[in-house]
Design an enzyme around this catalytic site. Structure first.
Site, PDB file in Angstrom:
ATOM      1  CG  HIS A 188      -1.929   0.915   1.336  1.00 54.70           C
ATOM      2  ND1 HIS A 188      -1.752   2.530   1.854  1.00 54.70           N
ATOM      3  CD2 HIS A 188      -3.149   1.066   1.030  1.00 54.70           C
ATOM      4  CE1 HIS A 188      -2.733   3.119   1.808  1.00 54.70           C
ATOM      5  NE2 HIS A 188      -3.725   2.464   1.154  1.00 54.70           N
ATOM      6  CB  VAL A 190       0.924   4.675   4.146  1.00 53.14           C
ATOM      7  CG1 VAL A 190      -0.037   5.703   3.512  1.00 53.14           C
ATOM      8  CG2 VAL A 190       0.181   3.370   4.582  1.00 53.14           C
ATOM      9  CE  LYS A 191       0.812  -0.412   5.783  1.00 55.87           C
ATOM     10  NZ  LYS A 191      -0.180  -1.410   5.609  1.00 55.87           N
ATOM     11  CG  HIS A 192       9.087   0.174   4.462  1.00 58.73           C
ATOM     12  ND1 HIS A 192       8.111  -0.565   5.556  1.00 58.73           N
ATOM     13  CD2 HIS A 192       9.796   0.761   5.184  1.00 58.73           C
ATOM     14  CE1 HIS A 192       8.617  -0.178   6.554  1.00 58.73           C
ATOM     15  NE2 HIS A 192       9.594   0.682   6.564  1.00 58.73           N
TER      16      HIS A 192
END
Ligand SMILES: *Cc1c(COP(=O)(O)O)cnc(C)c1O
Length: 397
Positions: A188, A190-192
């Site tokens: 997603h 917002v993830k890394h």
């Protein structure tokens, strides 16, 4: 005066190379189930130090398939943390099993192995630790617990791509599955690393990887070696009930390009987190999460605890100043659906509930500039100090 610009708590970083990689796929013969998917999986497995990686359409899909491949089903209990995104527990329910929440370690906010041990019953089949905010959970303790009770360990590493931990003098990468059967990740934005929506399961078990690939695509196989009957070259078999949880090649190409920058992204997150840690030392009203010795977080989130000041006011003032602060997470056992279906309620998990009252996540992402991070620090420190001093004056009155 212009209102201050808004800084979100997290966001993706997409460059020209990412865009070119996606465009190349769009011009190719394969928009899905093509070579980009396989390349992404190979690179991901290598990045984590696991033998296999299976890419799917979301982190939630990764969790769902991991539960099925682990064999969790009706009558089974799976112990997990209440301080996670709802997807972790939901996936247990999708498989027909029952999530059982155990309390967290007050210092790290990760699932407490002793609390998890206390929740084990003859029906317990699995453990799902979450590497909260990017800090590895105590995997040695969970794998020992699992060994003792014959449980399957699945790591929810949606926050922890690139994180490492030491155990018995050795260094382990999250995702290498050294202390688990499978590890799941989310891509997603917002993830890394971002693929739009996307997820990955890593494992060292070849049969399990094959099963995950079959479940990802309706439970269908075309592999002649695996067919029960073979009526001709067109033949395929649906051997179990699966899903369409495939990741497109468009997404996989983006993921591969992003993975090439993951070390830089993580290094930037670590640098910003180190500056935030330093800033926290100057103000008693804000405390960072403690880091367990030997762990090296990949810092998906930077969470502060508001101590002795009102979190609600602190949060509102930071938002008003243009900081996209957030709360990770509302304890899952307090969500109406879990209260209604599993009879959880306030007071059941005191450490998780106490943490929730104090938590504020501040902006942290690789594209956050030095100037923006300085504004975050200045705003957070000034607000915390002002609220602390107001509180003191109130008391003296
Ligand atoms: C984001 C996240 C998920 C779900 O991932 P999606 O890709 O959004 O489906 C699962 N677990 C945790 C801890 C997460 O943060």
């Amino acid at each position: 005066m212009e209102p201050p610009s808004f800084i979100p708590y997290g966001r993706q970083e997409i460059d020209e190379h990412d865009i070119e990689a996606v465009v190349e796929v769009l011009k190719s013969d394969w928009l899905t189930q093509g070579p980009a998917g396989e390349r992404f999986e190979q690179a991901f497995a290598e990045f984590c130090g696991a033998r296999f990686a299976v890419a799917v359409s979301s982190g939630t899909a990764a969790l769902h398939l991991a539960m099925l491949a682990a064999g969790f089903g009706p009558g089974d209990e799976v112990v997990t943390s209440p301080i996670t995104f709802v997807a972790t527990a939901n996936a247990v329910v999708y498989a027909g099993a029952q999530p059982v929440f155990a309390d967290i370690d007050k210092a790290t906010i990760n699932l407490d192995p002793r609390a998890a041990a206390a929740r084990i019953t003859p029906r317990t089949r699995g453990l799902i630790p979450i590497h909260f905010a990017g800090q590895p959970a105590d995997m040695k303790a969970f794998s020992e617990l699992a060994g003792k009770h014959n449980l399957v360990v699945i790591e929810d590493a949606a926050h922890a791509l690139g994180a490492t931990y030491e155990s018995e003098g050795k260094l382990f990468k999250v995702g290498s599955c050294a202390h688990s059967l499978m590890t799941i990740f989310s891509c997603h934005p917002v993830k890394h690393i971002a693929t739009g929506e996307g997820g990955v399961i890593t494992t060292n078990d070849k049969a399990l990887a094959t099963r995950l690939r079959r479940l990802r695509s309706h439970g269908i196989t075309r592999d002649p070696a695996r067919l029960k009957n073979n009526d001709g070259p067109w033949f395929y078999e649906m051997q179990e009930l699966g899903f369409n949880y495939r990741l497109t090649d468009i997404q996989a190409a983006l993921g591969l390009s992003q993975l090439g920058k993951a070390q830089r992204f993580i290094a930037r997150r670590r640098l910003l987190a180190a500056r935030y840690n330093e800033a926290c030392k100057t103000e008693p009203a804000i405390q960072p999460l403690e880091q367990r010795p030997g762990t090296d977080s990949s810092w998906h989130l930077y969470v502060l605890r508001a101590c002795g000041i009102d979190r609600r006011t602190f949060f509102a003032e930071l938002r008003a100043a243009g900081l996209g602060v957030n709360v990770h997470y509302i304890p899952v056992h307090l969500q109406p659906w879990y209260r209604e279906n599993f009879a959880y309620g306030p007071g059941d998990l005191p450490a998780a509930e106490a943490y929730y009252e104090q938590a504020v996540s501040i902006p942290l992402f690789p594209a956050l500039t030095d100037a923006e991070s300085e504004r975050v620090i200045k705003t957070v420190l000034e607000t915390a100090r002002r609220l602390r001093e107001c509180g003191r004056q109130e008391k003296e009155k």
